[in-house]
Design an enzyme around this catalytic site. Structure first.
Site, PDB file in Angstrom:
ATOM      1  N   TYR A  69       0.831  -1.209   0.000  1.00 62.35           N
ATOM      2  CA  TYR A  69       0.000   0.000   0.000  1.00 62.35           C
ATOM      3  C   TYR A  69       0.864   1.258   0.000  1.00 62.35           C
ATOM      4  O   TYR A  69       0.496   2.273  -0.592  1.00 62.35           O
ATOM      5  CB  TYR A  69      -0.993  -0.015   1.173  1.00 62.35           C
ATOM      6  CG  TYR A  69      -2.208  -0.842   0.828  1.00 62.35           C
ATOM      7  CD1 TYR A  69      -3.239  -0.315   0.053  1.00 62.35           C
ATOM      8  CD2 TYR A  69      -2.304  -2.177   1.221  1.00 62.35           C
ATOM      9  CE1 TYR A  69      -4.334  -1.077  -0.315  1.00 62.35           C
ATOM     10  CE2 TYR A  69      -3.395  -2.951   0.854  1.00 62.35           C
ATOM     11  CZ  TYR A  69      -4.403  -2.397   0.095  1.00 62.35           C
ATOM     12  OH  TYR A  69      -5.483  -3.158  -0.283  1.00 62.35           O
ATOM     13  N   VAL A 105      -9.523   4.763  -4.643  1.00 61.62           N
ATOM     14  CA  VAL A 105      -9.039   5.155  -3.314  1.00 61.62           C
ATOM     15  C   VAL A 105      -7.977   6.242  -3.434  1.00 61.62           C
ATOM     16  O   VAL A 105      -7.298   6.551  -2.469  1.00 61.62           O
ATOM     17  CB  VAL A 105      -8.478   3.918  -2.563  1.00 61.62           C
ATOM     18  CG1 VAL A 105      -9.582   2.887  -2.310  1.00 61.62           C
ATOM     19  CG2 VAL A 105      -7.306   3.275  -3.323  1.00 61.62           C
ATOM     20  N   ASP A 106      -7.838   6.814  -4.641  1.00 62.49           N
ATOM     21  CA  ASP A 106      -6.707   7.712  -4.893  1.00 62.49           C
ATOM     22  C   ASP A 106      -6.972   9.187  -4.583  1.00 62.49           C
ATOM     23  O   ASP A 106      -6.049  10.009  -4.640  1.00 62.49           O
ATOM     24  CB  ASP A 106      -6.216   7.568  -6.348  1.00 62.49           C
ATOM     25  CG  ASP A 106      -7.316   7.825  -7.387  1.00 62.49           C
ATOM     26  OD1 ASP A 106      -8.217   8.649  -7.131  1.00 62.49           O
ATOM     27  OD2 ASP A 106      -7.256   7.200  -8.472  1.00 62.49           O
ATOM     28  N   HIS A 121     -14.740   2.597  -1.549  1.00 65.87           N
ATOM     29  CA  HIS A 121     -13.689   1.675  -1.106  1.00 65.87           C
ATOM     30  C   HIS A 121     -12.651   2.340  -0.213  1.00 65.87           C
ATOM     31  O   HIS A 121     -11.566   1.798  -0.009  1.00 65.87           O
ATOM     32  CB  HIS A 121     -13.011   1.022  -2.327  1.00 65.87           C
ATOM     33  CG  HIS A 121     -13.933   0.108  -3.091  1.00 65.87           C
ATOM     34  ND1 HIS A 121     -13.669  -0.341  -4.366  1.00 65.87           N
ATOM     35  CD2 HIS A 121     -15.135  -0.432  -2.750  1.00 65.87           C
ATOM     36  CE1 HIS A 121     -14.662  -1.130  -4.776  1.00 65.87           C
ATOM     37  NE2 HIS A 121     -15.566  -1.194  -3.823  1.00 65.87           N
ATOM     38  N   CYS A 129      -7.431   2.693  12.607  1.00 64.64           N
ATOM     39  CA  CYS A 129      -7.090   1.598  13.520  1.00 64.64           C
ATOM     40  C   CYS A 129      -7.813   0.328  13.092  1.00 64.64           C
ATOM     41  O   CYS A 129      -9.015   0.350  12.822  1.00 64.64           O
ATOM     42  CB  CYS A 129      -7.491   1.980  14.939  1.00 64.64           C
ATOM     43  SG  CYS A 129      -7.234   0.614  16.097  1.00 64.64           S
ATOM     44  N   ASN A 215     -15.918   3.472 -21.562  1.00 62.37           N
ATOM     45  CA  ASN A 215     -14.860   2.490 -21.294  1.00 62.37           C
ATOM     46  C   ASN A 215     -14.101   2.237 -22.598  1.00 62.37           C
ATOM     47  O   ASN A 215     -14.650   2.422 -23.685  1.00 62.37           O
ATOM     48  CB  ASN A 215     -15.459   1.167 -20.774  1.00 62.37           C
ATOM     49  CG  ASN A 215     -14.439   0.340 -20.010  1.00 62.37           C
ATOM     50  OD1 ASN A 215     -13.385  -0.007 -20.540  1.00 62.37           O
ATOM     51  ND2 ASN A 215     -14.742   0.029 -18.758  1.00 62.37           N
TER      52      ASN A 215
HETATM   53  P1  OAD Z   1     -10.685  -2.551 -13.147  1.00 58.09           P
HETATM   54  O1  OAD Z   1      -9.198  -2.583 -13.237  1.00 58.09           O
HETATM   55  O2  OAD Z   1     -11.381  -3.835 -12.876  1.00 58.09           O
HETATM   56  O3  OAD Z   1     -11.299  -1.962 -14.477  1.00 58.09           O
HETATM   57  C1  OAD Z   1     -10.819  -0.781 -15.055  1.00 58.09           C
HETATM   58  C2  OAD Z   1     -11.647  -0.496 -16.295  1.00 58.09           C
HETATM   59  O4  OAD Z   1     -11.238   0.746 -16.827  1.00 58.09           O
HETATM   60  C3  OAD Z   1     -11.465  -1.541 -17.396  1.00 58.09           C
HETATM   61  O5  OAD Z   1     -12.766  -1.960 -17.831  1.00 58.09           O
HETATM   62  C4  OAD Z   1     -10.731  -0.779 -18.496  1.00 58.09           C
HETATM   63  O6  OAD Z   1     -11.130  -1.192 -19.802  1.00 58.09           O
HETATM   64  C5  OAD Z   1     -11.166   0.645 -18.232  1.00 58.09           C
HETATM   65  N1  OAD Z   1     -10.223   1.669 -18.669  1.00 58.09           N
HETATM   66  C6  OAD Z   1      -8.859   1.663 -18.614  1.00 58.09           C
HETATM   67  N2  OAD Z   1      -8.348   2.822 -19.032  1.00 58.09           N
HETATM   68  C7  OAD Z   1      -9.401   3.618 -19.356  1.00 58.09           C
HETATM   69  C8  OAD Z   1      -9.535   4.951 -19.851  1.00 58.09           C
HETATM   70  N3  OAD Z   1      -8.477   5.708 -20.095  1.00 58.09           N
HETATM   71  N4  OAD Z   1     -10.783   5.424 -20.073  1.00 58.09           N
HETATM   72  C9  OAD Z   1     -11.876   4.649 -19.841  1.00 58.09           C
HETATM   73  N5  OAD Z   1     -11.817   3.401 -19.375  1.00 58.09           N
HETATM   74  C10 OAD Z   1     -10.604   2.884 -19.131  1.00 58.09           C
HETATM   75  O7  OAD Z   1     -11.045  -1.433 -12.062  1.00 58.09           O
HETATM   76  P2  OAD Z   1     -12.399  -1.251 -11.238  1.00 58.09           P
HETATM   77  O8  OAD Z   1     -13.578  -1.638 -12.038  1.00 58.09           O
HETATM   78  O9  OAD Z   1     -12.351   0.110 -10.665  1.00 58.09           O
HETATM   79  O10 OAD Z   1     -11.339  -2.861  -5.198  1.00 58.09           O
HETATM   80  O11 OAD Z   1     -12.183  -2.311 -10.094  1.00 58.09           O
HETATM   81  C11 OAD Z   1     -13.110  -2.373  -9.053  1.00 58.09           C
HETATM   82  C12 OAD Z   1     -12.429  -2.732  -7.775  1.00 58.09           C
HETATM   83  O12 OAD Z   1     -11.635  -3.916  -7.950  1.00 58.09           O
HETATM   84  C13 OAD Z   1     -11.408  -1.715  -7.285  1.00 58.09           C
HETATM   85  O13 OAD Z   1     -11.998  -0.630  -6.601  1.00 58.09           O
HETATM   86  C14 OAD Z   1     -10.566  -2.538  -6.381  1.00 58.09           C
HETATM   87  C15 OAD Z   1     -10.374  -3.746  -7.251  1.00 58.09           C
HETATM   88  O14 OAD Z   1     -10.032  -4.914  -6.611  1.00 58.09           O
HETATM   89  C16 OAD Z   1     -10.797  -2.765  -3.994  1.00 58.09           C
HETATM   90  O15 OAD Z   1      -9.621  -2.477  -3.837  1.00 58.09           O
HETATM   91  C17 OAD Z   1     -11.737  -3.052  -2.883  1.00 58.09           C
END
Ligand code: OAD
Length: 254
Positions: A69, A105-106, A121, A129, A215
């Site tokens: 992290y 989370v950024d 998230h 804690c 996307n």
């Molecule tokens: P993912 O990594 O699963 O998906 C990212 C999506 O963004 C993909 O569908 C890509 O095609 C798309 N993508 C990438 N670059 C892009 C751009 N420039 N413009 C538009 N789309 C783009 O990420 P999340 O769906 O956010 O959870 O993942 C969900 C959760 O899974 C996260 O919050 C995290 C992870 O495990 C926790 O940490 C609890």
């Protein structure tokens, strides 16, 4: 170069919407240099979530989990919002009600100027804690790797939701309520595979919102959206705002 087309209906919805909800995922921050989780170059291609992002992993080896992290925290601390984040912050100023729900989370949405943000998230820049839940600012292990302790004696941990943990219920409830009341809903840069966030587009559809996905590629949920725009959010979002301001519609080449 990506090509996408905003329909005249979307342009009209964009202009007349009064209650907008936007859900974002890792893809919106990709153009800020922050890796996504899935797909080529995604974090879960090189790291095993069960070793780094579960409560069990943290209790088994808190130093290893903190190390991971911290490396992400350092990258995120120097990252800057991209034109996609900035367009969303600008959009918030143009409609009566605007809610941004993010899985990220950024903290880049707030850094871009967004105000009404629900972080489903958590936030990697904060610590809390592990026992009593007290927020501990940006507390982090020192160079010796020792885990800082809360005044209650519990270990400090990043204030993020780990796999297998529940989302903060008040944040999730407020996000769901906002989605249920939306007339325009956007899902941006998420693979739509992680629940409960991936339920939000269905809630929007059920309550009659016009729904849009942005996307690079089709997702698990693409079929349920009224409109899908394929391309980078950092190009599409500013172009939508500009097109709406100019009263244009039709094919836009980014
Ligand atoms: P993912 O990594 O699963 O998906 C990212 C999506 O963004 C993909 O569908 C890509 O095609 C798309 N993508 C990438 N670059 C892009 C751009 N420039 N413009 C538009 N789309 C783009 O990420 P999340 O769906 O956010 O959870 O993942 C969900 C959760 O899974 C996260 O919050 C995290 C992870 O495990 C926790 O940490 C609890």
């Amino acid at each position: 170069m990506s090509q996408w087309r905003m329909s005249p209906e979307l342009l009209e919805r964009f202009r007349t919407a009064t209650t907008v909800v936007v859900l974002t995922g890792a893809g919106i921050s990709a153009e800020s240099g922050i890796p996504t989780f899935r797909g080529d170059g995604g974090l879960w291609r090189s790291f095993r979530p069960e070793e780094l992002a579960t409560p069990e992993a943290f209790h088994r080896n808190p130093r290893l989990v903190w190390e991971w992290y911290m490396s992400r925290r350092e990258l995120i601390m120097t990252a800057m919002p991209n034109p996609g984040h900035l367009a969303l912050a600008e959009w918030e100023n143009l409609v009566p009600s605007f809610t941004l729900v993010t899985q990220n989370v950024d903290g880049l949405h707030r850094k871009a100027g967004s105000r009404n943000v629900f972080e489903l998230h958590g936030n990697i820049l904060r610590s809390r804690c592990d026992d009593c839940g007290a927020l501990l600012g940006g507390t982090a292990p020192g160079t010796d790797g020792a885990i800082p302790r809360c005044s209650c004696g519990g270990m400090a941990r990043p204030d993020v939701v780990l796999f297998g943990e529940l989302l903060p219920s008040d944040v999730l409830q407020k996000a769901e309520e906002a989605v249920a009341g939306a007339d325009l809903f956007f899902s941006i840069g998420t693979s739509s595979v992680v629940y409960p966030a991936a339920d939000l587009p269905r809630i929007a559809t059920r309550h009659g919102a016009f729904t849009v996905e942005i996307n690079l590629i089709p997702t698990e949920l693409s079929d349920i959206f009224d409109e899908t725009l394929r391309g980078p959010s950092g190009q599409i979002l500013p172009a939508i705002l500009a097109a709406a301001a100019l009263g244009m519609s039709g094919a836009v080449t980014c």
